[in-house]
Structure formats: C-alpha cells, structure tokens
Scaffold this motif. Sequence first.
Motif, PDB file in Angstrom:
ATOM      1  N   MET A  15     -17.606 -27.399  -0.354  1.00 45.02           N
ATOM      2  CA  MET A  15     -16.903 -28.298   0.540  1.00 45.02           C
ATOM      3  C   MET A  15     -17.902 -28.888   1.518  1.00 45.02           C
ATOM      4  O   MET A  15     -18.855 -28.240   1.905  1.00 45.02           O
ATOM      5  N   THR A  16     -17.613 -30.154   1.937  1.00 41.83           N
ATOM      6  CA  THR A  16     -18.456 -30.809   2.916  1.00 41.83           C
ATOM      7  C   THR A  16     -17.599 -31.731   3.755  1.00 41.83           C
ATOM      8  O   THR A  16     -16.410 -31.921   3.473  1.00 41.83           O
ATOM      9  N   VAL A  17     -18.197 -32.313   4.817  1.00 44.05           N
ATOM     10  CA  VAL A  17     -17.473 -33.199   5.726  1.00 44.05           C
ATOM     11  C   VAL A  17     -18.160 -34.544   5.716  1.00 44.05           C
ATOM     12  O   VAL A  17     -19.397 -34.627   5.805  1.00 44.05           O
ATOM     13  N   ALA A  18     -17.359 -35.608   5.628  1.00 47.86           N
ATOM     14  CA  ALA A  18     -17.909 -36.968   5.620  1.00 47.86           C
ATOM     15  C   ALA A  18     -18.437 -37.305   6.999  1.00 47.86           C
ATOM     16  O   ALA A  18     -17.896 -36.859   8.014  1.00 47.86           O
ATOM     17  N   ASP A  19     -19.484 -38.157   7.034  1.00 49.82           N
ATOM     18  CA  ASP A  19     -20.058 -38.542   8.324  1.00 49.82           C
ATOM     19  C   ASP A  19     -19.253 -39.688   8.926  1.00 49.82           C
ATOM     20  O   ASP A  19     -18.176 -40.053   8.407  1.00 49.82           O
ATOM     21  N   ALA A  20     -19.738 -40.247  10.059  1.00 55.65           N
ATOM     22  CA  ALA A  20     -19.008 -41.299  10.774  1.00 55.65           C
ATOM     23  C   ALA A  20     -18.775 -42.515   9.905  1.00 55.65           C
ATOM     24  O   ALA A  20     -17.835 -43.279  10.141  1.00 55.65           O
ATOM     25  N   ASP A  21     -19.630 -42.727   8.913  1.00 52.97           N
ATOM     26  CA  ASP A  21     -19.463 -43.878   8.009  1.00 52.97           C
ATOM     27  C   ASP A  21     -18.641 -43.528   6.786  1.00 52.97           C
ATOM     28  O   ASP A  21     -18.477 -44.351   5.872  1.00 52.97           O
ATOM     29  N   GLY A  22     -18.182 -42.314   6.726  1.00 54.75           N
ATOM     30  CA  GLY A  22     -17.389 -41.888   5.582  1.00 54.75           C
ATOM     31  C   GLY A  22     -18.203 -41.438   4.408  1.00 54.75           C
ATOM     32  O   GLY A  22     -17.681 -41.228   3.309  1.00 54.75           O
ATOM     33  N   ARG A  23     -19.527 -41.302   4.637  1.00 58.16           N
ATOM     34  CA  ARG A  23     -20.390 -40.889   3.531  1.00 58.16           C
ATOM     35  C   ARG A  23     -20.519 -39.371   3.506  1.00 58.16           C
ATOM     36  O   ARG A  23     -20.502 -38.728   4.545  1.00 58.16           O
ATOM     37  N   PHE A  24     -20.704 -38.875   2.267  1.00 56.62           N
ATOM     38  CA  PHE A  24     -20.894 -37.431   2.135  1.00 56.62           C
ATOM     39  C   PHE A  24     -21.771 -37.191   0.902  1.00 56.62           C
ATOM     40  O   PHE A  24     -21.968 -38.050   0.045  1.00 56.62           O
ATOM     41  N   SER A  25     -22.288 -35.992   0.852  1.00 55.62           N
ATOM     42  CA  SER A  25     -23.035 -35.555  -0.338  1.00 55.62           C
ATOM     43  C   SER A  25     -22.747 -34.079  -0.546  1.00 55.62           C
ATOM     44  O   SER A  25     -22.427 -33.343   0.402  1.00 55.62           O
ATOM     45  N   PHE A  26     -22.884 -33.691  -1.849  1.00 54.03           N
ATOM     46  CA  PHE A  26     -22.587 -32.309  -2.183  1.00 54.03           C
ATOM     47  C   PHE A  26     -23.399 -31.952  -3.428  1.00 54.03           C
ATOM     48  O   PHE A  26     -23.460 -32.728  -4.399  1.00 54.03           O
TER      49      PHE A  26
END
Length: 465
Positions: free
Chosen positions: A1-12
């Motif tokens: 699981m991860t959390v998206a950043d302020a721009d809505g981007r994420f990586s896993f």
Amino acid sequence: MTVADADGRFSFTIPSTLMTGAPTGFIVQAVDAAGNISRSDPVKPIVDTTAPRVTRPDMTPESDLGVSQTDNVTSDATPTFTGVTEAGARVDLRAGQAGGNGSILGSAIADANGAWSITSTSLIPQSQSVWADITDVAGNRSSSSALTFTIDNAISAPTIDLAQRYDTGFSTTDNVTRLRDFDSSDALFSVFFGTADPFSSISVSFAGVLVNTAANAAGNWSVRGDLFRQLGILPDGIYEASVVATDRAGNVSSAVTLPITQDRTAPGAVVIGLAPQSDTGVSNSDRLTNDTTPTFTGLPEAFAEVRLATPQNAGGTGVLTTVGTTIADASGQWSITPVTPIAANGEVRQFFATSIDLAGNLSFAFRTDVTFDTVAPDITITTPSFLATDTTPDFAGATEAGAKVEIFEGTTKLGETTALADGTWSFTSPSLTTGNYSFSARVTDTAGNERQSETLVRSIDAGTT
C-alpha cells in the motif's frame, strides 16, 4: 500500500514474492479521504530476463569487393554489416574482440524480424574485427562473436613475360620471336607468365584476344598457348601483351605491357669474303692466301648469329664442319677467325655462311671458295761470273710463273720484275761502281709466300780496258 502525493501521483514496487508463479494480473485500488473506492483494470506485467539472441555480423556482398564476395577481404573502407537479433533491440557495432570496449562504429534498431544493418565509419587498411553489442527492450544484453576481415586498398603491379619456349632465336629473353599459329598442342605449355598479389584475378590481352586466369597462393600466374589459337599466324610487326590484376580486395592495377616483335622473315644475303689482311699476296681480293687461319668477314642482318662452315674434305665432300660462330654488330658487321688451321697447301676449300636472326629465322647458305697456297716457290739467279767493266750487269733465273722477283745487292733493293708464264725472269741492274758485290733475289708468289735465292759474289772494275 502507498499514498498518492499532492499531484495524485504514486509508485509501488511489487514484491518479488508476488511475481512467482506467472501472475495473471494486478489491480490497483484507490480509497480517497471520504472512503470512496475505485479499481483499475487488471494489468499483466511481462517479465523478461533472457538475453537476446544474436548472430555474428556479416559483411554484405556489396561491400565484400574483389575476387570473392564471401572472403571478408575488401577495398571498401566503410563496409556495411548485417545480422539478426531480437526485434526492437538496439545494436551497437563495436571494433575489436567480442565483449571488449572497442569503439562504436555505428548503431541501429532491429526491425520487426530482428534484422539489422549498419554501415561502418571509415576504417584504416588492415586486418581487424567487429562484433555486435545487443541490448533488448527489457535491458538484457548479449554479445556476438567477432568477425575478422581485412581492408586492403593497395595492389602490387603485376609482371608479364614471354615464355622461353615461344621466345625463339638464340636469345630466349629478348621478346623477338617467330610465333607460329597456336593449336591444341599448346595446351600443355604457358605462353605468358608473371607475378601478382596472391589469388588476384588476371586479365591478359594479346593481339586483340583477352584471356582470364588467376594467381596462385604464391602470386604466380600463367596462360596457355592454345587459348590464343584464334589468332592464326600473326603478320610481322610489334604487338603488345598487357596484364591487369584485380586483387582479393577488388583493387585494380594499372596495365603492364610487354612489346613482342613478330618476325617470320628470313634474313637477307650473308655477304662473305676473306678479310683483306687475310687475303695475302699480290691481291687482297683474289681469295688466294697462305693464311691457314684466315679471317672471314661479312654483312648480314644486325645482331644475327652467323655460322661459318666448310666441308669435311677439300673439294666440297663430306659433312659440313663448323669453323666458328659469332654475333653481328648493330650495323651487321661480323668476322670469324678459325682457332686452328683449316686447310693444307694446294687445297681449294668451300666456305658457307648462314645466319639466324633474333627471331630464329634461318637464312640461305652463301658460299665463297678460297685457295690455300702455303709453300714458297723455288728461285734461281744467274749472272756472268766475271763482270769486268760491266757496270749494269744482267740477271736471270727461274721461279713460279707470275711471281714477283726482287733483286738485292746486300740489303739494298736494286729493282724488281715479274716471272713470265714459263717461270723465267730477267733483270738489268742500274749502273754500279767499281767494287765487290753480293747479289741475291727474293721471290714472292701470288699467295704471298716468299723465298730467298742463293747469294752471288761478283766484282766490278770500272777502270779495266
């Protein structure tokens, strides 16, 4: 699981434990702050850890210039190489041995069939190697084996010469010849030969006929005479044989030429005669001599070989025996002097001169007859035993007809006369004074033989009455 950043981007990063067993796919599920849930379509990852297939680079036939399109010897300094690998892979063509850090000579992307083609940057003339460094779209790398090839942009000048068998005449290296028409028997013999770079292709042109052959590993080449049979008998003249070589790399030499003189015309008359100094006696042109090793001279074709011969026996019988041979000078002059005596007294011998010109053509035989007289004639001398007051005494005697008779007082010549047809001779002395005298006669025959008479001692008393 991860959390998206302020721009809505994420990586896993998917744990490797989840990649085993050939997973069918992964879904991404997002839950916002309000608890709303959304799901992505399934994503099936492709895992590629296999190095791409690769073939050794090959030089294209268009770049592999020269005798062979498969020998990897060429004069093309920017040759093109091809190969096959994985579709879409990047190909770097590198110099040197496989797996080394050789400079990149060119790059390409393999097409949908995995085929690739790269034209190299300019290469220096030498033996060298290239290999293909492959990187597929997954980042896997592989190296091909190395291809060794040679860039050669220089060629040695070929040589050409006429074979001794066909270089007729007394010299087998002067390229003056009397070529006959070539036929099937000439299939066994080389007419032209020479050298070139090993394995070069050779083109020989002679009298409008072109013949091709190849140099061997040692660089030697030759062409057979039967390959020129369509020429027939060549008219007299100067012809040019030429050779052009193309080496393994495709370099073409300049034409090297060889002038060939065709001469099938027999030499003209061989003028023959005794040299004046050997034609002894009263005349130096009557072919009467006392010299048994006389010098013969003549005037055939320039540089011709002259052979002088005489029958084994006097009178012209028996086999011809060679007296001597020589080579005429640039003006055609020649002379031959026998080493040993060739005749005895009283013989009349026939001499025959023939000549062979530079091409080997034989002249007709030309003859001269020589009479040999090596024996001096006898001579007698008489005068009154008591001269008294006779101051102009008369002398007489006998010798060979036609011989010259000289009368001497001591060593002083009083005069000369010629013997008559019956051999007698007479002579009246010029006026002498009182005194004692020693008189003698010397005879010289027409061949130049000499003999001295006896000496007569006489006295003159001009005052006696």
